[in-house]
Design an enzyme around this catalytic site. Structure first.
Site, PDB file in Angstrom:
ATOM      1  N   ARG A 148       0.826  -1.227   0.000  1.00 21.12           N
ATOM      2  CA  ARG A 148       0.000   0.000   0.000  1.00 21.12           C
ATOM      3  C   ARG A 148       0.850   1.264   0.000  1.00 21.12           C
ATOM      4  NH1 ARG A 148      -5.137  -1.363   3.808  1.00 21.12           N
ATOM      5  NH2 ARG A 148      -5.644  -3.363   2.872  1.00 21.12           N
ATOM      6  N   ASP A 160     -16.309   7.495   9.759  1.00 18.92           N
ATOM      7  CA  ASP A 160     -15.143   6.651   9.496  1.00 18.92           C
ATOM      8  C   ASP A 160     -13.910   7.550   9.542  1.00 18.92           C
ATOM      9  OD1 ASP A 160     -14.816   3.618   8.181  1.00 18.92           O
ATOM     10  OD2 ASP A 160     -13.116   4.942   7.736  1.00 18.92           O
TER      11      ASP A 160
HETATM   12  C1  LIG Z   1     -13.357  -3.488   7.890  1.00 18.81           C
HETATM   13  S1  LIG Z   1     -14.133  -1.920   7.839  1.00 18.81           S
HETATM   14  C2  LIG Z   1     -15.698  -2.305   8.608  1.00 18.81           C
HETATM   15  C3  LIG Z   1     -16.881  -1.694   7.874  1.00 18.81           C
HETATM   16  C4  LIG Z   1     -18.256  -2.067   8.426  1.00 18.81           C
HETATM   17  N1  LIG Z   1     -18.409  -1.628   9.789  1.00 18.81           N
HETATM   18  C5  LIG Z   1     -18.504  -3.548   8.298  1.00 18.81           C
HETATM   19  O1  LIG Z   1     -18.471  -4.262   9.320  1.00 18.81           O
HETATM   20  O2  LIG Z   1     -18.718  -4.023   7.187  1.00 18.81           O
HETATM   21  C6  LIG Z   1     -13.259  -1.046   9.126  1.00 18.81           C
HETATM   22  C7  LIG Z   1     -13.355   0.469   8.998  1.00 18.81           C
HETATM   23  O3  LIG Z   1     -12.865   1.052  10.204  1.00 18.81           O
HETATM   24  C8  LIG Z   1     -12.236   2.269   9.871  1.00 18.81           C
HETATM   25  N2  LIG Z   1     -11.333   2.670  10.981  1.00 18.81           N
HETATM   26  C9  LIG Z   1     -10.134   2.149  11.315  1.00 18.81           C
HETATM   27  N3  LIG Z   1      -9.611   2.802  12.364  1.00 18.81           N
HETATM   28  C10 LIG Z   1     -10.508   3.751  12.716  1.00 18.81           C
HETATM   29  C11 LIG Z   1     -10.541   4.760  13.724  1.00 18.81           C
HETATM   30  N4  LIG Z   1      -9.542   4.914  14.602  1.00 18.81           N
HETATM   31  N5  LIG Z   1     -11.616   5.580  13.767  1.00 18.81           N
HETATM   32  C12 LIG Z   1     -12.641   5.438  12.885  1.00 18.81           C
HETATM   33  N6  LIG Z   1     -12.660   4.507  11.906  1.00 18.81           N
HETATM   34  C13 LIG Z   1     -11.607   3.670  11.824  1.00 18.81           C
HETATM   35  C14 LIG Z   1     -11.515   1.972   8.570  1.00 18.81           C
HETATM   36  O4  LIG Z   1     -11.241   3.146   7.834  1.00 18.81           O
HETATM   37  C15 LIG Z   1     -12.510   1.029   7.870  1.00 18.81           C
HETATM   38  O5  LIG Z   1     -13.303   1.702   6.927  1.00 18.81           O
END
Ligand SMILES: C[S@@+](CC[C@H](N)C(=O)[O-])C[C@H]1O[C@@H](n2cnc3c(N)ncnc32)[C@H](O)[C@@H]1O
Length: 282
Positions: free
Chosen positions: A44, A155
């Site tokens: 990445r 997010d």
């Molecule tokens: C795997 S996705 C999950 C999406 C959805 N909740 C689902 O279960 O399908 C995880 C998301 O968490 C976000 N994320 C990671 N660290 C974070 C933080 N400290 N604060 C807010 N969002 C965060 C990432 O950008 C990503 O879009």
């Protein structure tokens, strides 16, 4: 072979540079980058090294130390945003059967209904929730959308929020949306599935880091925090869960991801009521 040379690729990623990237990422986002993530980090971030015309990770990591924008951009690129419509659909079934009827009544009496998708990624989760809340009857759902109902979707990563806000998805994603909701709340446009205006109107997207202070005062009727705590260490998860408990009135619900669980001081505040579904107790 040493770990520093373990990466076949155009740039070397030394142990020290990987450790610096992992430390910065953890400090800013809570995301833990264990050694198993080296290849992911390499692929990445090598794109960014190349795009900036740099000769390798050494000068790039030096830039990350000194430039907050470059650092943020690297961290956004390191988030894993995998999601899909109606992922872990037992949550939406539970919400529809157990939670929704009371919320519809609340809204129809002129009350306020607030839901939070707290790691919304590109919008599939909050739109699934919006469709479930509005229900399969388009006319009744459109009336409900006029009431004081809102879904906050947040997010860390701005690139996924841009997709979410647009509300347009490749047509093949429609297969994940149950027919009754697809008919009511989406339309097909060329090779895209477009989310209906009523479902879009009740969802507001904001960039928010779960580790930082939240500009939120009033409680939610349900919080979805799914598949993000898996990236955090235990103290971060514990703090986060305790903060969610503060924003949930007794009787409201927390939905977490399939491999996550409630831990730490929040345990006595949540009663398990289903598979990774918790009800806030008094
Ligand atoms: C795997 S996705 C999950 C999406 C959805 N909740 C689902 O279960 O399908 C995880 C998301 O968490 C976000 N994320 C990671 N660290 C974070 C933080 N400290 N604060 C807010 N969002 C965060 C990432 O950008 C990503 O879009």
């Amino acid at each position: 072979m040493t770990a520093a040379r373990a990466h076949v690729g155009e740039f070397a990623l030394s142990d020290a540079d990987f450790a610096t990237i992992a430390r910065m990422t953890h400090a800013h986002s809570g995301i833990m980058l264990t050694d198993g993530k080296r290849q992911m980090v390499y692929s990445r971030l090598a794109k960014q090294v190349r795009r900036r015309g740099m000769t390798g990770f050494g000068p790039y990591v030096e830039l990350l130390r000194n430039d907050a924008d470059a650092r943020r951009e690297a961290i956004f690129a390191l988030t894993t945003n995998h999601t899909r419509f109606f992922r872990e659909d037992h949550h939406f079934k539970h919400f529809s059967k157990v939670v929704r009827p009371g919320l519809v009544e609340q809204a129809e009496r002129g009350g306020r209904v607030r839901l939070w998708s707290s790691a919304s990624s590109s919008g599939e989760e909050p739109y699934s929730l919006a469709m479930t809340l509005l229900g399969e009857d388009q006319a009744a759902g459109a009336r409900l959308a006029q009431r004081d109902v809102a879904i906050l979707a947040t997010d860390l990563a701005p690139h996924v929020l841009a997709t979410a806000t647009a509300g347009r998805y490749p047509a093949e994603m429609a297969k994940d949306v149950p027919d009754r909701f697809r008919r009511a709340w989406t339309r097909a446009e060329r090779d895209e599935m477009v989310i209906a205006p009523e479902a879009r109107r009740i969802v507001s997207y904001r960039q928010l880091n779960l580790l930082e202070p939240w500009p939120i005062r009033r409680p939610f009727d349900a919080i979805f925090c799914r598949n993000v705590m898996i990236y955090f260490d235990e103290p971060t998860k514990e703090r986060l869960l305790a903060r969610f408990a503060e924003l949930l009135a007794p009787g409201s619900y927390l939905y977490i991801g399939h491999s996550e669980r409630v831990i730490g001081p929040a345990v006595p505040l949540f009663e398990p009521v289903g598979q990774t579904i918790y009800r806030r107790v008094a």
